[in-house]
Design a protein around this motif. Structure first.
Motif, PDB file in Angstrom:
ATOM      1  N   MET A 131      46.515  20.556  40.998  1.00  0.00           N
ATOM      2  CA  MET A 131      46.337  21.967  41.301  1.00  0.00           C
ATOM      3  C   MET A 131      47.273  22.411  42.432  1.00  0.00           C
ATOM      4  O   MET A 131      47.468  21.707  43.407  1.00  0.00           O
ATOM      5  N   VAL A 132      47.860  23.571  42.254  1.00  0.00           N
ATOM      6  CA  VAL A 132      48.680  24.195  43.281  1.00  0.00           C
ATOM      7  C   VAL A 132      48.082  25.553  43.584  1.00  0.00           C
ATOM      8  O   VAL A 132      47.931  26.381  42.693  1.00  0.00           O
ATOM      9  N   SER A 133      47.734  25.802  44.831  1.00  0.00           N
ATOM     10  CA  SER A 133      47.109  27.076  45.193  1.00  0.00           C
ATOM     11  C   SER A 133      48.054  28.226  44.938  1.00  0.00           C
ATOM     12  O   SER A 133      49.266  28.105  45.080  1.00  0.00           O
ATOM     13  N   ALA A 134      47.471  29.345  44.554  1.00  0.00           N
ATOM     14  CA  ALA A 134      48.269  30.536  44.299  1.00  0.00           C
ATOM     15  C   ALA A 134      48.901  31.014  45.601  1.00  0.00           C
ATOM     16  O   ALA A 134      48.271  31.051  46.644  1.00  0.00           O
ATOM     17  N   SER A 135      50.157  31.364  45.532  1.00  0.00           N
ATOM     18  CA  SER A 135      50.860  31.866  46.705  1.00  0.00           C
ATOM     19  C   SER A 135      51.171  33.344  46.514  1.00  0.00           C
ATOM     20  O   SER A 135      51.017  33.899  45.439  1.00  0.00           O
ATOM     21  N   ASN A 136      51.640  33.984  47.591  1.00  0.00           N
ATOM     22  CA  ASN A 136      51.997  35.391  47.483  1.00  0.00           C
ATOM     23  C   ASN A 136      53.111  35.606  46.468  1.00  0.00           C
ATOM     24  O   ASN A 136      53.176  36.624  45.802  1.00  0.00           O
ATOM     25  N   GLN A 137      54.004  34.623  46.366  1.00  0.00           N
ATOM     26  CA  GLN A 137      55.094  34.746  45.419  1.00  0.00           C
ATOM     27  C   GLN A 137      54.576  34.673  43.987  1.00  0.00           C
ATOM     28  O   GLN A 137      55.039  35.386  43.103  1.00  0.00           O
ATOM     29  N   ASP A 138      53.586  33.801  43.761  1.00  0.00           N
ATOM     30  CA  ASP A 138      53.057  33.621  42.409  1.00  0.00           C
ATOM     31  C   ASP A 138      52.281  34.835  41.935  1.00  0.00           C
ATOM     32  O   ASP A 138      52.440  35.295  40.813  1.00  0.00           O
ATOM     33  N   LEU A 139      51.396  35.370  42.810  1.00  0.00           N
ATOM     34  CA  LEU A 139      50.452  36.394  42.388  1.00  0.00           C
ATOM     35  C   LEU A 139      50.541  37.651  43.252  1.00  0.00           C
ATOM     36  O   LEU A 139      49.566  38.340  43.467  1.00  0.00           O
ATOM     37  N   SER A 140      51.722  37.929  43.774  1.00  0.00           N
ATOM     38  CA  SER A 140      51.856  39.095  44.640  1.00  0.00           C
ATOM     39  C   SER A 140      51.770  40.396  43.854  1.00  0.00           C
ATOM     40  O   SER A 140      51.384  41.424  44.398  1.00  0.00           O
ATOM     41  N   ASP A 141      52.148  40.366  42.588  1.00  0.00           N
ATOM     42  CA  ASP A 141      52.086  41.570  41.756  1.00  0.00           C
ATOM     43  C   ASP A 141      50.758  41.593  41.029  1.00  0.00           C
ATOM     44  O   ASP A 141      50.535  40.820  40.109  1.00  0.00           O
ATOM     45  N   ASN A 142      49.840  42.498  41.450  1.00  0.00           N
ATOM     46  CA  ASN A 142      48.519  42.531  40.831  1.00  0.00           C
ATOM     47  C   ASN A 142      48.587  42.822  39.348  1.00  0.00           C
ATOM     48  O   ASN A 142      47.719  42.413  38.585  1.00  0.00           O
ATOM     49  N   ASN A 143      49.632  43.533  38.921  1.00  0.00           N
ATOM     50  CA  ASN A 143      49.749  43.870  37.508  1.00  0.00           C
ATOM     51  C   ASN A 143      50.055  42.653  36.646  1.00  0.00           C
ATOM     52  O   ASN A 143      49.915  42.694  35.437  1.00  0.00           O
ATOM     53  N   SER A 144      50.535  41.568  37.266  1.00  0.00           N
ATOM     54  CA  SER A 144      50.884  40.378  36.500  1.00  0.00           C
ATOM     55  C   SER A 144      49.667  39.501  36.242  1.00  0.00           C
ATOM     56  O   SER A 144      49.756  38.543  35.488  1.00  0.00           O
ATOM     57  N   VAL A 145      48.542  39.788  36.897  1.00  0.00           N
ATOM     58  CA  VAL A 145      47.326  38.999  36.710  1.00  0.00           C
ATOM     59  C   VAL A 145      46.204  39.933  36.261  1.00  0.00           C
ATOM     60  O   VAL A 145      45.891  40.909  36.944  1.00  0.00           O
ATOM     61  N   SER A 146      45.624  39.639  35.121  1.00  0.00           N
ATOM     62  CA  SER A 146      44.529  40.446  34.590  1.00  0.00           C
ATOM     63  C   SER A 146      43.259  39.607  34.573  1.00  0.00           C
ATOM     64  O   SER A 146      43.242  38.498  34.026  1.00  0.00           O
ATOM     65  N   VAL A 147      42.206  40.121  35.192  1.00  0.00           N
ATOM     66  CA  VAL A 147      40.908  39.453  35.202  1.00  0.00           C
ATOM     67  C   VAL A 147      39.891  40.404  34.575  1.00  0.00           C
ATOM     68  O   VAL A 147      39.628  41.478  35.110  1.00  0.00           O
ATOM     69  N   GLU A 148      39.339  40.012  33.452  1.00  0.00           N
ATOM     70  CA  GLU A 148      38.319  40.812  32.768  1.00  0.00           C
ATOM     71  C   GLU A 148      37.007  40.035  32.754  1.00  0.00           C
ATOM     72  O   GLU A 148      37.007  38.820  32.524  1.00  0.00           O
ATOM     73  N   ALA A 149      35.916  40.714  33.004  1.00  0.00           N
ATOM     74  CA  ALA A 149      34.602  40.075  33.053  1.00  0.00           C
ATOM     75  C   ALA A 149      33.605  40.902  32.248  1.00  0.00           C
ATOM     76  O   ALA A 149      33.660  42.133  32.261  1.00  0.00           O
ATOM     77  N   TRP A 150      32.728  40.219  31.542  1.00  0.00           N
ATOM     78  CA  TRP A 150      31.666  40.894  30.795  1.00  0.00           C
ATOM     79  C   TRP A 150      30.456  39.979  30.720  1.00  0.00           C
ATOM     80  O   TRP A 150      30.565  38.761  30.841  1.00  0.00           O
ATOM     81  N   GLN A 151      29.284  40.555  30.516  1.00  0.00           N
ATOM     82  CA  GLN A 151      28.049  39.783  30.512  1.00  0.00           C
ATOM     83  C   GLN A 151      26.962  40.552  29.776  1.00  0.00           C
ATOM     84  O   GLN A 151      27.095  41.743  29.491  1.00  0.00           O
TER      85      GLN A 151
END
Length: 337
Positions: A152-172
Motif C-alpha cells: 500500500m502507498v498512501s494517497a499523496s496530494n499529487q495523486d488525488l489533488s484533483d477532486n474531479n479525478s476521484v469519484s466516491v458514490e455511496a448508497w444504502q
C-alpha cells in the motif's frame, strides 16, 4: 313504409350499440384479468429468482467466498469478493450525509435489523453511523497477485489533488430495510450520495444505520421482503483516473468489516460503538493501478461496461450483483422498484 324503415334502422342501430357495449365490457374484463395475471407472474418470477440466488449464495464453500482475489482481475465483482451493486443508482447528488439525519422523517423512522437471519426486530431511535474513509493507491508488481494492502502507498496530494479525478458514490438501505426507488426522478438522493474527498484522499460522511435486507434485496414491491435477512451494509463505488474501479459492501453494525473477510480492496481499520449505539468507523480503500483496459476489444470504459460484464443479464449471479439501473433499465418499466 317510410316510418317502418326509420323504425327498422333505429332498432338495428340500437342493437349494434348494445353489441358493441357488451364487446367493450368483455374486452375491459379481459384486460383487467391479463393485468392481474401479469402482476402475479412478476411476483412469482421475483420469488423464484430470489430463491435461486439464495441457493447459489449459501451453497458456495467458504474457501471460495473468502479467497484472495487478484488485483488485476477483469471483473469489479471478482476484485471485491462478490460484493453487490444491484441497488446502485447513478448520478446521486453531492452530499455530506448518505441518509439525511436531521429531517423530521428521519426522526420518525424505526430501525429494522436482523438479530438472526429469519427475523428482524424493530427499534427506535435509529443509530447514527460516522464513517471516515481513507483512499490509497497501491503498487502491484507484474508478478504479484496478493492483496495490494501489503504494498500500500498512501494517497499523496499529487495523486488525488484533483477532486474531479476521484469519484466516491455511496448508497444504502433505509433504516426500515428498503432501498429508495431505482427509477429516474423518484426519491433522488434518498439514502444515496456522491462524496467529494479532500486533497489528501480522505472523506467523512454521516448517515442513519441501514436496516437488514432479505430475499428481495430491499427492492421488493411495496417494501415487501422475506427472510433470510443479512447484515446491514453501506455500499461504496470508487473510481479514479489510472485505477481500477472499486466496489465495497461495508458491514457497519459489527466489527466484521467488509463483505469478504480477505477483501483486498477495503478494510475496516477501526470500529467503535458508544453507549447510545452510535457507531464510528474508519475504512481504508485500496485502489489498484490499471495495467490495461478492462475490455480488450477496444470498447470505451463506460459505466455500463464496468458494471455489466456478463453477456446475458438476468441469471441469478448477474441479477443480484449487477445494477438494474445500468444493466437492465427497461425492467423499471415493468417493476416499480
Amino acid at each position: 313504409s317510410m316510418v317502418v324503415s326509420v323504425v327498422w334502422v333505429f332498432s338495428l342501430a340500437r342493437c349494434a350499440a348494445e353489441v358493441m357495449k357488451s364487446h367493450w365490457r368483455a374486452t375491459g374484463q379481459l384486460w383487467a384479468t391479463m393485468r392481474e395475471i401479469i402482476a402475479r407472474g412478476r411476483l412469482v418470477t421475483m420469488v423464484v429468482v430470489t430463491l435461486l440466488q439464495t441457493h447459489f449464495t449459501l451453497s458456495l464453500p467458504c474457501s471460495t467466498r473468502d479467497q484472495e482475489v487478484s488485483s488485476t482481475s477483469s471483473s469489479i465483482y471478482e476484485r471485491s469478493n462478490g460484493a453487490s451493486a444491484q441497488a446502485y443508482k447513478p448520478d446521486a447528488p453531492v452530499k455530506t450525509s448518505i441518509c439525511d439525519i436531521g429531517s423530521d422523517a428521519a426522526a420518525m423512522q424505526r430501525h429494522r435489523v436482523a438479530g438472526w437471519r429469519m427475523y428482524r426486530r424493530s427499534s427506535s431511535p435509529v443509530p447514527v453511523i460516522s464513517i471516515t474513509g481513507r483512499i490509497h493507491r497501491c503498487e502491484v508488481h507484474e508478478a504479484e497477485t496478493s492483496t495490494c494492502a501489503s504494498t500500500m502507498v498512501s494517497a499523496s496530494n499529487q495523486d488525488l489533488s484533483d477532486n474531479n479525478s476521484v469519484s466516491v458514490e455511496a448508497w444504502q438501505a433505509r433504516p426500515d430495510g428498503t432501498y429508495s426507488s431505482l427509477r429516474p426522478t423518484f426519491d433522488e438522493g434518498d439514502c444515496r450520495a456522491t462524496i467529494v474527498p479532500s486533497s489528501d484522499g480522505k472523506f467523512y460522511v454521516e448517515t442513519l444505520a441501514p436496516g437488514s435486507v432479505g430475499m428481495f434485496s430491499g427492492i421488493g414491491p411495496n417494501g415487501m421482503d422475506l427472510p433470510p435477512f443479512g447484515a446491514p451494509t453501506i455500499n461504496f463505488l470508487l473510481q479514479a483516473e489510472g485505477a481500477l474501479p472499486l466496489l465495497a459492501n461495508i458491514e457497519v453494525l459489527s466489527d466484521k468489516g467488509t463483505s469478504g473477510k480477505n477483501d483486498s480492496s477495503a478494510e475496516v481499520s477501526s470500529w467503535n460503538m458508544d453507549a447510545e449505539g452510535n457507531v464510528s468507523i474508519e475504512v481504508d480503500f485500496f485502489l489498484s493501478p490499471r495495467k490495461q483496459a478492462i475490455h480488450e476489444d477496444g470498447k470505451d470504459e463506460s459505466l455500463e461496461n464496468i458494471m455489466c460484464p456478463t453477456i446475458v443479464y438476468g441469471l441469478p449471479k448477474s441479477f443480484f450483483t449487477q445494477p438494474i439501473t445500468v444493466c437492465a433499465p427497461s425492467l423499471l418499466n415493468f417493476f416499480e422498484l
